[in-house]
Design a protein around this motif. Structure first.
Motif, mmCIF file in Angstrom:
data_model
loop_
_atom_site.group_PDB
_atom_site.id
_atom_site.type_symbol
_atom_site.label_atom_id
_atom_site.label_comp_id
_atom_site.label_asym_id
_atom_site.label_seq_id
_atom_site.Cartn_x
_atom_site.Cartn_y
_atom_site.Cartn_z
ATOM 1 N N ALA A 1 12.879 -23.388 -7.935
ATOM 2 C CA ALA A 1 13.986 -22.442 -8.082
ATOM 3 C C ALA A 1 13.699 -21.185 -7.263
ATOM 4 N N ASP A 2 14.679 -20.317 -7.127
ATOM 5 C CA ASP A 2 14.615 -19.152 -6.238
ATOM 6 C C ASP A 2 13.348 -18.315 -6.378
ATOM 7 N N PRO B 1 5.185 -17.547 -12.216
ATOM 8 C CA PRO B 1 6.407 -18.119 -12.797
ATOM 9 C C PRO B 1 6.101 -18.870 -14.096
ATOM 10 N N SER B 2 6.561 -18.330 -15.204
ATOM 11 C CA SER B 2 6.175 -18.856 -16.522
ATOM 12 C C SER B 2 6.544 -20.317 -16.719
ATOM 13 N N ARG B 3 7.633 -20.763 -16.164
ATOM 14 C CA ARG B 3 8.046 -22.165 -16.332
ATOM 15 C C ARG B 3 7.038 -23.136 -15.713
ATOM 16 N N ARG C 1 6.237 -19.393 -1.566
ATOM 17 C CA ARG C 1 6.381 -19.124 -0.124
ATOM 18 C C ARG C 1 5.406 -18.037 0.308
ATOM 19 N N ARG C 2 5.220 -17.032 -0.554
ATOM 20 C CA ARG C 2 4.255 -15.976 -0.236
ATOM 21 C C ARG C 2 2.854 -16.579 -0.128
ATOM 22 N N LEU C 3 2.505 -17.489 -1.035
ATOM 23 C CA LEU C 3 1.208 -18.167 -0.942
ATOM 24 C C LEU C 3 1.108 -18.949 0.365
ATOM 25 N N GLU D 1 3.263 -29.841 -13.436
ATOM 26 C CA GLU D 1 3.073 -30.432 -12.116
ATOM 27 C C GLU D 1 4.435 -30.566 -11.457
ATOM 28 N N VAL D 2 4.487 -30.258 -10.188
ATOM 29 C CA VAL D 2 5.686 -30.439 -9.377
ATOM 30 C C VAL D 2 5.281 -31.321 -8.201
#
Length: 111
Positions: A79-80, A22-24, A87-89, A29-30
């Motif tokens: 985001a989606d 995901p480029s964003r 989630r896959r990770l 950091e989240v």
């Protein structure tokens, strides 16, 4: 059951390898988690587990446990498409870190 788990991880891994990061989230950091490093750490552990035919050393198990905690924190705020990527990770990490006899795959089919 272990073969099912290995196959499930291998399938998720192949899908993950085809998915763009995901480029964003590059350099972001989240919830205090470096998203690129989280991806790299899980990927490294999963890749090692697959190369070692379902075996992971103690250090990588600790790394993976830490990553699972981080994934649980960050996924709800993504985001989606970003959430789907992570989630896959999380799914791979959960399968890899499961006890050898408790993969969580299709446990209800024998009931």
């Amino acid at each position: 059951m272990a073969d099912d788990r290995f196959a499930a991880v291998a399938d998720l891994w192949e899908t993950h390898l085809q998915a763009p990061f995901p480029s964003r989230l590059r350099g972001t950091e989240v919830a205090g988690v470096d998203m690129v490093m989280l991806d790299a750490d899980v990927a490294g552990c999963v890749s090692s587990w697959l190369q070692n035919r379902g075996s992971l050393d103690a250090r990588r198990r600790r790394v993976l446990a830490s990553c699972q905690e981080q994934l649980i924190r960050v996924i709800p705020v993504l985001a989606d498409q970003e959430a789907a990527y992570y989630r896959r990770l999380h799914d791979m990490a959960a399968l890899v870190s499961a006890e050898p006899d408790a993969s969580g795959i299709d446990l209800q089919s024998s009931v």
